[in-house]
Design an enzyme around this catalytic site. Structure first.
Site, PDB file in Angstrom:
ATOM      1  N   PHE A   1      52.399  25.223  42.006  1.00 33.81           N
ATOM      2  CA  PHE A   1      51.629  24.310  42.866  1.00 33.81           C
ATOM      3  C   PHE A   1      51.119  23.105  42.096  1.00 33.81           C
ATOM      4  O   PHE A   1      50.050  22.572  42.369  1.00 33.81           O
ATOM      5  CB  PHE A   1      50.461  25.057  43.547  1.00 33.81           C
ATOM      6  CG  PHE A   1      50.713  25.253  45.018  1.00 33.81           C
ATOM      7  CD1 PHE A   1      51.830  25.932  45.451  1.00 33.81           C
ATOM      8  CD2 PHE A   1      49.867  24.730  45.979  1.00 33.81           C
ATOM      9  CE1 PHE A   1      52.099  26.101  46.798  1.00 33.81           C
ATOM     10  CE2 PHE A   1      50.115  24.890  47.336  1.00 33.81           C
ATOM     11  CZ  PHE A   1      51.236  25.585  47.740  1.00 33.81           C
TER      12      PHE A   1
ATOM     13  N   CYS B   1      48.914  24.510  58.264  1.00 41.34           N
ATOM     14  CA  CYS B   1      47.773  25.261  57.723  1.00 41.34           C
ATOM     15  C   CYS B   1      46.873  24.451  56.799  1.00 41.34           C
ATOM     16  O   CYS B   1      45.737  24.143  57.154  1.00 41.34           O
ATOM     17  CB  CYS B   1      48.271  26.507  57.010  1.00 41.34           C
ATOM     18  SG  CYS B   1      48.966  27.722  58.145  1.00 41.34           S
TER      19      CYS B   1
ATOM     20  N   PHE C   1      48.478  35.588  54.525  1.00 42.80           N
ATOM     21  CA  PHE C   1      48.825  34.639  53.457  1.00 42.80           C
ATOM     22  C   PHE C   1      50.313  34.286  53.445  1.00 42.80           C
ATOM     23  O   PHE C   1      50.787  33.682  52.497  1.00 42.80           O
ATOM     24  CB  PHE C   1      48.426  35.218  52.092  1.00 42.80           C
ATOM     25  CG  PHE C   1      46.961  35.560  52.016  1.00 42.80           C
ATOM     26  CD1 PHE C   1      46.027  34.580  51.712  1.00 42.80           C
ATOM     27  CD2 PHE C   1      46.514  36.846  52.283  1.00 42.80           C
ATOM     28  CE1 PHE C   1      44.673  34.884  51.662  1.00 42.80           C
ATOM     29  CE2 PHE C   1      45.154  37.161  52.232  1.00 42.80           C
ATOM     30  CZ  PHE C   1      44.237  36.177  51.926  1.00 42.80           C
ATOM     31  N   LEU C   2      51.039  34.682  54.501  1.00 42.69           N
ATOM     32  CA  LEU C   2      52.482  34.423  54.462  1.00 42.69           C
ATOM     33  C   LEU C   2      52.759  32.927  54.370  1.00 42.69           C
ATOM     34  O   LEU C   2      51.970  32.098  54.831  1.00 42.69           O
ATOM     35  CB  LEU C   2      53.186  35.011  55.688  1.00 42.69           C
ATOM     36  CG  LEU C   2      52.946  34.409  57.077  1.00 42.69           C
ATOM     37  CD1 LEU C   2      53.789  33.170  57.330  1.00 42.69           C
ATOM     38  CD2 LEU C   2      53.260  35.439  58.135  1.00 42.69           C
TER      39      LEU C   2
ATOM     40  N   LYS D   1      53.214  20.342  41.592  1.00 39.92           N
ATOM     41  CA  LYS D   1      54.316  19.387  41.737  1.00 39.92           C
ATOM     42  C   LYS D   1      53.792  18.074  42.307  1.00 39.92           C
ATOM     43  O   LYS D   1      53.182  18.056  43.378  1.00 39.92           O
ATOM     44  CB  LYS D   1      55.402  19.954  42.647  1.00 39.92           C
ATOM     45  CG  LYS D   1      56.277  20.978  41.945  1.00 39.92           C
ATOM     46  CD  LYS D   1      57.571  21.216  42.684  1.00 39.92           C
ATOM     47  CE  LYS D   1      58.592  20.167  42.317  1.00 39.92           C
ATOM     48  NZ  LYS D   1      59.905  20.414  42.945  1.00 39.92           N
TER      49      LYS D   1
ATOM     50  N   LYS E   1      40.496  33.410  53.006  1.00 42.52           N
ATOM     51  CA  LYS E   1      41.662  32.621  53.412  1.00 42.52           C
ATOM     52  C   LYS E   1      41.423  31.114  53.239  1.00 42.52           C
ATOM     53  O   LYS E   1      42.255  30.409  52.671  1.00 42.52           O
ATOM     54  CB  LYS E   1      42.008  32.949  54.871  1.00 42.52           C
ATOM     55  CG  LYS E   1      43.118  32.118  55.455  1.00 42.52           C
ATOM     56  CD  LYS E   1      44.452  32.356  54.778  1.00 42.52           C
ATOM     57  CE  LYS E   1      45.474  31.331  55.233  1.00 42.52           C
ATOM     58  NZ  LYS E   1      46.748  31.459  54.551  1.00 42.52           N
TER      59      LYS E   1
HETATM   60  N1  LIG Z   1      52.215  29.462  59.958  1.00 43.57           N
HETATM   61  C1  LIG Z   1      51.812  29.975  58.815  1.00 43.57           C
HETATM   62  O1  LIG Z   1      52.477  29.873  57.769  1.00 43.57           O
HETATM   63  C2  LIG Z   1      50.499  30.708  58.735  1.00 43.57           C
HETATM   64  C3  LIG Z   1      50.174  31.436  57.575  1.00 43.57           C
HETATM   65  C4  LIG Z   1      48.950  32.094  57.495  1.00 43.57           C
HETATM   66  C5  LIG Z   1      48.039  31.969  58.533  1.00 43.57           C
HETATM   67  N2  LIG Z   1      48.367  31.227  59.632  1.00 43.57           N
HETATM   68  C6  LIG Z   1      47.374  31.133  60.713  1.00 43.57           C
HETATM   69  O2  LIG Z   1      47.865  31.907  61.782  1.00 43.57           O
HETATM   70  C7  LIG Z   1      47.464  31.361  63.039  1.00 43.57           C
HETATM   71  C8  LIG Z   1      48.695  31.113  63.896  1.00 43.57           C
HETATM   72  O3  LIG Z   1      49.516  30.178  63.234  1.00 43.57           O
HETATM   73  P1  LIG Z   1      51.025  29.915  63.688  1.00 43.57           P
HETATM   74  O4  LIG Z   1      51.599  28.990  62.691  1.00 43.57           O
HETATM   75  O5  LIG Z   1      51.699  31.217  63.965  1.00 43.57           O
HETATM   76  O6  LIG Z   1      50.771  29.142  65.091  1.00 43.57           O
HETATM   77  P2  LIG Z   1      51.793  28.859  66.254  1.00 43.57           P
HETATM   78  O7  LIG Z   1      51.294  27.662  66.952  1.00 43.57           O
HETATM   79  O8  LIG Z   1      53.199  28.878  65.729  1.00 43.57           O
HETATM   80  O9  LIG Z   1      51.662  30.122  67.232  1.00 43.57           O
HETATM   81  C9  LIG Z   1      50.555  30.401  68.004  1.00 43.57           C
HETATM   82  C10 LIG Z   1      51.036  31.198  69.244  1.00 43.57           C
HETATM   83  O10 LIG Z   1      49.908  31.689  69.957  1.00 43.57           O
HETATM   84  C11 LIG Z   1      50.247  31.688  71.337  1.00 43.57           C
HETATM   85  N3  LIG Z   1      49.037  31.821  72.162  1.00 43.57           N
HETATM   86  C12 LIG Z   1      48.110  30.880  72.481  1.00 43.57           C
HETATM   87  N4  LIG Z   1      47.164  31.428  73.249  1.00 43.57           N
HETATM   88  C13 LIG Z   1      47.471  32.730  73.426  1.00 43.57           C
HETATM   89  C14 LIG Z   1      46.855  33.829  74.095  1.00 43.57           C
HETATM   90  N5  LIG Z   1      45.707  33.689  74.746  1.00 43.57           N
HETATM   91  N6  LIG Z   1      47.463  35.027  74.052  1.00 43.57           N
HETATM   92  C15 LIG Z   1      48.611  35.202  73.366  1.00 43.57           C
HETATM   93  N7  LIG Z   1      49.235  34.205  72.717  1.00 43.57           N
HETATM   94  C16 LIG Z   1      48.672  32.991  72.726  1.00 43.57           C
HETATM   95  C17 LIG Z   1      50.994  30.393  71.503  1.00 43.57           C
HETATM   96  O11 LIG Z   1      51.788  30.378  72.696  1.00 43.57           O
HETATM   97  C18 LIG Z   1      51.836  30.355  70.231  1.00 43.57           C
HETATM   98  O12 LIG Z   1      53.107  30.967  70.430  1.00 43.57           O
HETATM   99  C19 LIG Z   1      46.677  30.098  62.683  1.00 43.57           C
HETATM  100  O13 LIG Z   1      45.320  30.419  62.620  1.00 43.57           O
HETATM  101  C20 LIG Z   1      47.198  29.745  61.296  1.00 43.57           C
HETATM  102  O14 LIG Z   1      46.259  28.990  60.564  1.00 43.57           O
HETATM  103  C21 LIG Z   1      49.569  30.619  59.767  1.00 43.57           C
END
Ligand SMILES: NC(=O)c1ccc[n+]([C@@H]2O[C@H](COP(=O)([O-])OP(=O)(O)OC[C@H]3O[C@@H](n4cnc5c(N)ncnc54)[C@H](O)[C@@H]3O)[C@@H](O)[C@H]2O)c1
Length: 444
Positions: free
Chosen positions: A251, A262, A151-152, A253, A206
């Site tokens: 939330f 996301c 949830f970050l 606004k 989520k």
């Molecule tokens: N960004 C947020 O604030 C946030 C918060 C909660 C949940 N999420 C969820 O977390 C997940 C990741 O989001 P993100 O924002 O970090 O995405 P991102 O695109 O920043 O990072 C994904 C990473 O995965 C790597 N990757 C791809 N295939 C791979 C593999 N086979 N092995 C290892 N690494 C691999 C990519 O190179 C990339 O660095 C998503 O499902 C997103 O919905 C994100």
């Protein structure tokens, strides 16, 4: 514990740093060589407040390493955390699970029988079950698979990871539960609630949370549409309803709506998932949530046309590119979507953002980018506030007024001190507001 964090984007890099800071041994794995090189050199490859310093601190403990692939060291891993991206599929609304599938295939040769695999990415319900079958086809024992949604929030990611509101562990067997509780012991020790559910509920938690948040924003933006039509003020309306504890003031606004990597893709994937289950109607309201969200972006262009007529070759200063402040993430950013609509209408858009300019240049190589707010506003026919960076709320309206060709500003985020801007000679239009009758200022 020995933990492998697979995928080192916003989620994985933050998780790897946080878990090593609380005492675990962490290997971060990502095939992106540039990302791994940057992290090894103590640089976070994106902007997240405080994370650079925390990364260096974690590295000095010797408990944090980064690799582009699993190597023999992974054999000792207790917990594999899947943190790879789950973007919208190119062919529909659903989530593209190929990165999760490839991470399962890659880790399988290194999986010990009593290690656990835990998904943190946001996924359609039933994904854990499918990935478990995929993993089972690679190994000679029954693998452990569970889900632990994240949830970050970008901008406060480290704090959210170290001291989240709650931790949800979606486990279907006692061994996974025991290891996850051990992993989160440092958080439990400071009274962070741990909610134990089954893996399917965890997957749903989520997307339910993100759907609720998106709905809240679109609700207040629907009120803004109505307020604009009748001359009411949606910011004051939000304040008034927000005092009701059942509603709450977070939330709510008004503005150009939600975006980022996301919320938009998650509510689309939820609709696709519900349709696959034959339950399209259960979340059909999410299509309206998205419609309202997209209409607010178009509203900015409509206002610009009402004020300026034909937008061809009009210079527009877009203040903000990131989907929200304190991040450089421009994925599905409302500010960039408005900029694109203005380009399509013929305007010459110049973009400023305190942190996201590099990402703008990479994704939009032909776009005009300004190094300062003053440079963006110089000669502008229109200024649009697209992201609620504090820098914009604090900007000097008199100084900018002397630079603009036409003192017209559309505040898409309701952050400007309006009276100040009006005193400096600006015409201020704020989404959802009636500044004539309610000249109350809202400051970030
Ligand atoms: N960004 C947020 O604030 C946030 C918060 C909660 C949940 N999420 C969820 O977390 C997940 C990741 O989001 P993100 O924002 O970090 O995405 P991102 O695109 O920043 O990072 C994904 C990473 O995965 C790597 N990757 C791809 N295939 C791979 C593999 N086979 N092995 C290892 N690494 C691999 C990519 O190179 C990339 O660095 C998503 O499902 C997103 O919905 C994100």
């Amino acid at each position: 514990m020995n933990i492998a964090v697979i995928g080192l984007g916003y989620l994985g890099a933050t998780t790897a740093v946080a878990l090593s800071l609380v005492g675990h041994d962490v290997i971060g794995i990502d095939p992106d060589q540039a990302k791994v090189d940057a992290l090894r050199a103590g640089r976070v490859p994106f902007f997240e407040p405080g994370l650079d310093e925390a990364l260096v601190e974690a590295q000095t403990t010797g408990r944090l390493r980064f690799q582009t692939e699993h190597i023999h060291t992974s054999v000792d891993v207790d917990v594999f955390l899947l943190c790879v991206g789950t973007p919208q599929s190119r062919t529909g609304l659903g989530a593209d699970l190929r990165y999760l599938e490839s991470s399962i295939d890659n880790l399988a040769p290194f999986l010990r029988a009593n290690a656990i695999v835990v998904g943190k990415s946001t996924v359609p319900v039933g994904t854990a079950e499918k990935l478990k079958s995929r993993l089972a086809a690679h190994v000679s024992f029954e693998p452990y698979m569970s889900w632990n949604p994240e949830f970050l929030r970008e901008g406060t990611a480290l704090k959210d990871t170290l001291t989240p509101d709650r931790i949800v562990i979606g486990v279907d067997d006692p061994h996974s539960e025991a290891l996850l509780r051990q992993m989160y012991e440092p958080m439990a020790a400071v009274n962070i609630p741990i909610v134990k559910v089954d893996s399917k509920t965890a997957e749903l938690v989520k997307v339910a949370a993100n759907s609720f948040l998106a709905t809240k924003i679109s609700f207040i933006n629907a009120m803004a549409e109505i307020s604009e039509q009748v001359g009411a003020d949606a910011v004051l309306l939000a304040e008034a309803i927000g005092y009701d504890e059942r509603i709450g003031n977070k939330f709510l606004k008004t503005g150009i709506g939600f975006g980022g990597g996301c919320l938009p893709k998650d509510i689309r994937a939820f609709q696709a998932c519900a349709a696959d289950l034959g339950l399209e109607q259960s979340v059909s309201f999410l299509a309206q949530v998205e419609d309202i969200n997209l209409r607010r972006r178009r509203r900015v262009v409509d206002i610009a046309r009402e004020e300026l007529g034909d937008l061809t070759n009009r210079r527009v200063a877009m203040l903000g590119a990131a989907f929200k402040p304190e991040t450089d993430d421009i994925r599905d950013s409302p500010a960039m979507a408005v900029a694109e609509l203005l380009w399509a209408a013929g305007a010459h858009v110049v973009i400023h953002d305190p942190k996201a300019v590099e990402n703008v240049r990479r994704m939009y190589p032909n776009v005009g980018v300004a190094e300062s707010v003053a440079e963006a506003v110089a000669g502008a026919d229109l200024v649009v506030v697209g992201t609620e960076w504090r820098e914009y709320a604090l900007a000097d309206a008199w100084q900018l007024g002397a630079l603009a060709k036409n003192k017209l500003v559309i505040d898409g985020r309701n952050i400007l001190p309006y009276r100040q801007w009006q005193e400096a000679g600006w015409k201020v239009i704020a989404l959802g507001r009636n500044l004539e009758h309610n000249p109350i200022e809202v400051l970030v």
